[in-house]
Write an enzyme that holds these catalytic residues in place. Structure first.
Site, PDB file in Angstrom:
ATOM      1  N   ASP A 175     -22.132  20.588  -2.664  1.00  0.00           N
ATOM      2  CA  ASP A 175     -22.803  19.709  -1.736  1.00  0.00           C
ATOM      3  C   ASP A 175     -22.063  18.357  -1.652  1.00  0.00           C
ATOM      4  OD1 ASP A 175     -24.042  20.057  -4.480  1.00  0.00           O
ATOM      5  OD2 ASP A 175     -25.266  18.037  -3.802  1.00  0.00           O
ATOM      6  N   GLY A 194     -32.049  13.666   0.610  1.00  0.00           N
ATOM      7  CA  GLY A 194     -33.502  13.320   0.102  1.00  0.00           C
ATOM      8  C   GLY A 194     -33.703  12.076   0.127  1.00  0.00           C
TER       9      GLY A 194
HETATM   10  P1  AMP Z   1     -26.107  13.724  -5.615  1.00  0.00           P
HETATM   11  O1  AMP Z   1     -25.311  14.971  -6.494  1.00  0.00           O
HETATM   12  O2  AMP Z   1     -25.991  12.539  -6.314  1.00  0.00           O
HETATM   13  O3  AMP Z   1     -25.028  13.868  -4.504  1.00  0.00           O
HETATM   14  O4  AMP Z   1     -27.452  14.168  -5.224  1.00  0.00           O
HETATM   15  C1  AMP Z   1     -28.067  15.307  -5.202  1.00  0.00           C
HETATM   16  C2  AMP Z   1     -29.360  15.605  -4.239  1.00  0.00           C
HETATM   17  O5  AMP Z   1     -30.208  14.580  -4.825  1.00  0.00           O
HETATM   18  C3  AMP Z   1     -29.056  15.012  -2.939  1.00  0.00           C
HETATM   19  O6  AMP Z   1     -29.866  16.166  -2.095  1.00  0.00           O
HETATM   20  C4  AMP Z   1     -29.777  13.779  -2.861  1.00  0.00           C
HETATM   21  O7  AMP Z   1     -30.166  13.452  -1.506  1.00  0.00           O
HETATM   22  C5  AMP Z   1     -30.732  13.831  -3.677  1.00  0.00           C
HETATM   23  N1  AMP Z   1     -31.247  12.593  -4.359  1.00  0.00           N
HETATM   24  C6  AMP Z   1     -30.634  11.739  -5.124  1.00  0.00           C
HETATM   25  N2  AMP Z   1     -31.362  10.548  -5.723  1.00  0.00           N
HETATM   26  C7  AMP Z   1     -32.420  10.692  -4.915  1.00  0.00           C
HETATM   27  C8  AMP Z   1     -33.805   9.985  -4.859  1.00  0.00           C
HETATM   28  N3  AMP Z   1     -33.941   8.714  -5.507  1.00  0.00           N
HETATM   29  N4  AMP Z   1     -34.524  10.287  -3.877  1.00  0.00           N
HETATM   30  C9  AMP Z   1     -34.577  11.415  -3.327  1.00  0.00           C
HETATM   31  N5  AMP Z   1     -33.410  12.322  -3.287  1.00  0.00           N
HETATM   32  C10 AMP Z   1     -32.402  11.991  -4.239  1.00  0.00           C
HETATM   33 MG    MG Z   2     -24.587  14.335  -2.756  1.00  0.00          MG
END
Ligand code: AMP
Ligand code: MG
Length: 490
Positions: free
Chosen positions: A263, A87
């Site tokens: 993930d 993201g």
């Molecule tokens: P995580 O569990 O922190 O690895 O993140 C889960 C998902 O949220 C992943 O697909 C990241 O790319 C997305 N993500 C987290 N923070 C952001 C952000 N500020 N903008 C866009 N996508 C985000």
């Molecule tokens: Mg992640």
């Protein structure tokens, strides 16, 4: 600077990547650079510090260099999300390092992508320095992990709880293949009909992904079983073993990942995604720091079970490749999945026995010790150093119980006490990134003072060697860390 990036993953499994470019950073400014890692990648640290180098570290690459966002799915806290993906991240490309290993160079905080959902695509300085610090600490502890190459301030202000300096982290990984990548590919295969089970479809994204994963991470499978159904079961077995070993490593140093969604579990066996992770101070299996993990799903003591749960999701994704008959496929996968528990218990017992200086694994001594540590909420890191130094008794209120345990342990130690201590001190760190110290350092860094960050980084990069002047960094959080909270999506 000459760039020799490759995109073998995007080429091998086209539907799992999307060409994308990094957002512009108004005034990029280098905050921290990992010079030894740069050299390992065959990059010149001096060049990375130049204007052109810093531009690269925020994703400003020549037009003819393709960069991509990757797509994946994932089970988050047990619930399935069919489309996650990078993201706010971008794969600049793959490089072959000086050891001949293929590594991904990836950015975090480089702007919104089509997978950003509600997010702003940005990252801020505190959390990116946190990932840098903790991943480098993990590496120094000998634990497989993604590495951190640099943190660059973008010059943007990003809104979180308040306005924060925007930043981009560049991280280096054996790859970014996740269990969630396989879940996405399996769903894609179902959606397009795929080949009937048992038939080979040359465009099947799941098969392409599995073949790519074998070639990149477990090429030895090709030698031992060749190609065909068994190679995919073997892939599952290798990933299962790598994850069992990784969780033993985490548990051995009190590391709590905090968000073990599928993930965030790699196929390579590296630790990835340092969001809400933290190290436990006082020993308690129920320890949770993440503010959103109210049910304690990813508590310290639950990590082995959660890893196995994730591996079950991996197996489900792989099923169509394991055997033409689904029942047979389930049977094969279940057998390997069951091995996880046996292997984990064996490795964990070995690790804890070694941490207390024993050569032979000892279930009774280890089990009793964990009970004693929990009862007195003893600091998990300092205990093992104190035990080696013969001063651990002071850490217990129930001195008699500890002394009785210590006597039985002493009877089982090898003959040379100096060698026992050396062995223990080489296995048990003196310095870990303690939560209160990490917070202090990040707060100062956010306001432009990097000295505490650099001091802490220096300590955790050589974690087994006690140095004068660093005593405060080995002290537990005064309240045992009870009030400490970490956050996701920072
Ligand atoms: P995580 O569990 O922190 O690895 O993140 C889960 C998902 O949220 C992943 O697909 C990241 O790319 C997305 N993500 C987290 N923070 C952001 C952000 N500020 N903008 C866009 N996508 C985000
Ligand atoms: Mg992640």
């Amino acid at each position: 600077m000459e760039l020799q990036f490759e995109q073998t993953y995007a080429d091998a499994v086209p539907p799992l990547s999307m060409p994308w470019r990094a957002a512009q950073a108004p005034t990029p400014e280098l905050v921290v650079l990992n010079a030894p890692l740069a050299r390992e990648l065959g990059l010149d640290p001096a060049e990375l510090r130049s204007e052109q180098g810093v531009a690269l570290l925020v994703g400003q690459v020549p037009e003819d260099v393709p960069t991509v966002a990757q797509v994946y799915a994932g089970h988050q806290f047990g619930g399935y999300s069919p489309r996650l993906g990078d993201g706010r991240a971008l794969l600049l490309g793959e490089v072959i390092d000086v050891h001949g290993r293929r590594r991904d160079l990836h950015l975090k905080g480089s702007g919104r992508t089509p997978f950003a959902r509600g997010g702003d695509g940005k990252a801020v300085i505190g959390p990116m320095l946190r990932e840098y610090l903790i991943s480098e600490a993990m590496h120094a502890l000998g634990i497989p992990t993604t590495r951190s190459l640099a943190v660059v301030r973008t010059g943007e202000t990003v809104l979180r709880e308040g306005p924060q300096p925007g930043a981009v982290l560049s991280r280096v990984a054996a790859s970014h293949l996740r269990v969630g990548t396989f879940e996405y590919a399996a769903a894609l295969r179902r959606g397009t009909g795929g080949a009937p089970t048992g038939e080979v479809d040359a465009d099947d994204p799941l098969r392409l992904l599995a073949d790519y994963a074998i070639d990149r991470h477990y090429p030895e499978i090709r030698e031992s079983v060749g190609s065909g159904d068994n190679s995919y079961l073997e892939l599952f077995r290798r990933v299962m073993r790598a994850q069992a070993a990784l969780i033993v490593d985490w548990m051995g140093v009190g590391f709590i990942h905090g968000v073990m969604n599928t993930d965030n579990m790699t196929i390579s066996g590296e630790t990835i995604d340092y969001g809400p992770c933290a190290f436990m101070d006082a020993f308690d299996p129920a320890t949770v720091f993440s503010s959103i993990d109210s049910g304690g799903r990813y508590a310290y003591g639950n990590q082995p079970a959660m890893a196995q749960w994730n591996l079950a999701r991996f197996a489900e994704a792989l099923l169509p490749l394991l055997a033409p008959d689904q029942e047979v496929a389930v049977e094969l996968a279940t057998e390997v999945l069951t091995e996880f528990g046996v292997l984990y218990n064996e490795l964990a017992l070995e690790r804890l026995s070694a941490k207390i200086g024993l050569v032979e694994p000892d279930t009774a001594l280890v089990g009793e010790l964990l009970g004693l540590l929990q009862r007195d909420r003893v600091d998990f890191t300092n205990f093992f150093r104190a035990l080696a130094a013969d001063t651990a008794g002071e850490l217990f209120t129930d001195r008699a119980a500890f002394d009785s345990w210590a006597e039985r342990r002493a009877a089982k130690l090898p003959a040379d006490p100096a060698a026992v201590r050396r062995g223990m001190d080489a296995l048990n760190p003196a310095y870990i990134p303690r939560n209160h110290k990490v917070e202090e350092a990040l707060l100062a860094a956010t306001f432009g003072d990097l000295a505490p960050f650099e001091r802490l980084l220096g300590a955790v990069q050589t974690p087994f060697e006690v140095r004068a002047g660093l005593e405060d960094l080995a002290e537990p959080d005064p309240d045992g860390g009870r009030g400490f909270r970490t956050f996701c999506g920072t």
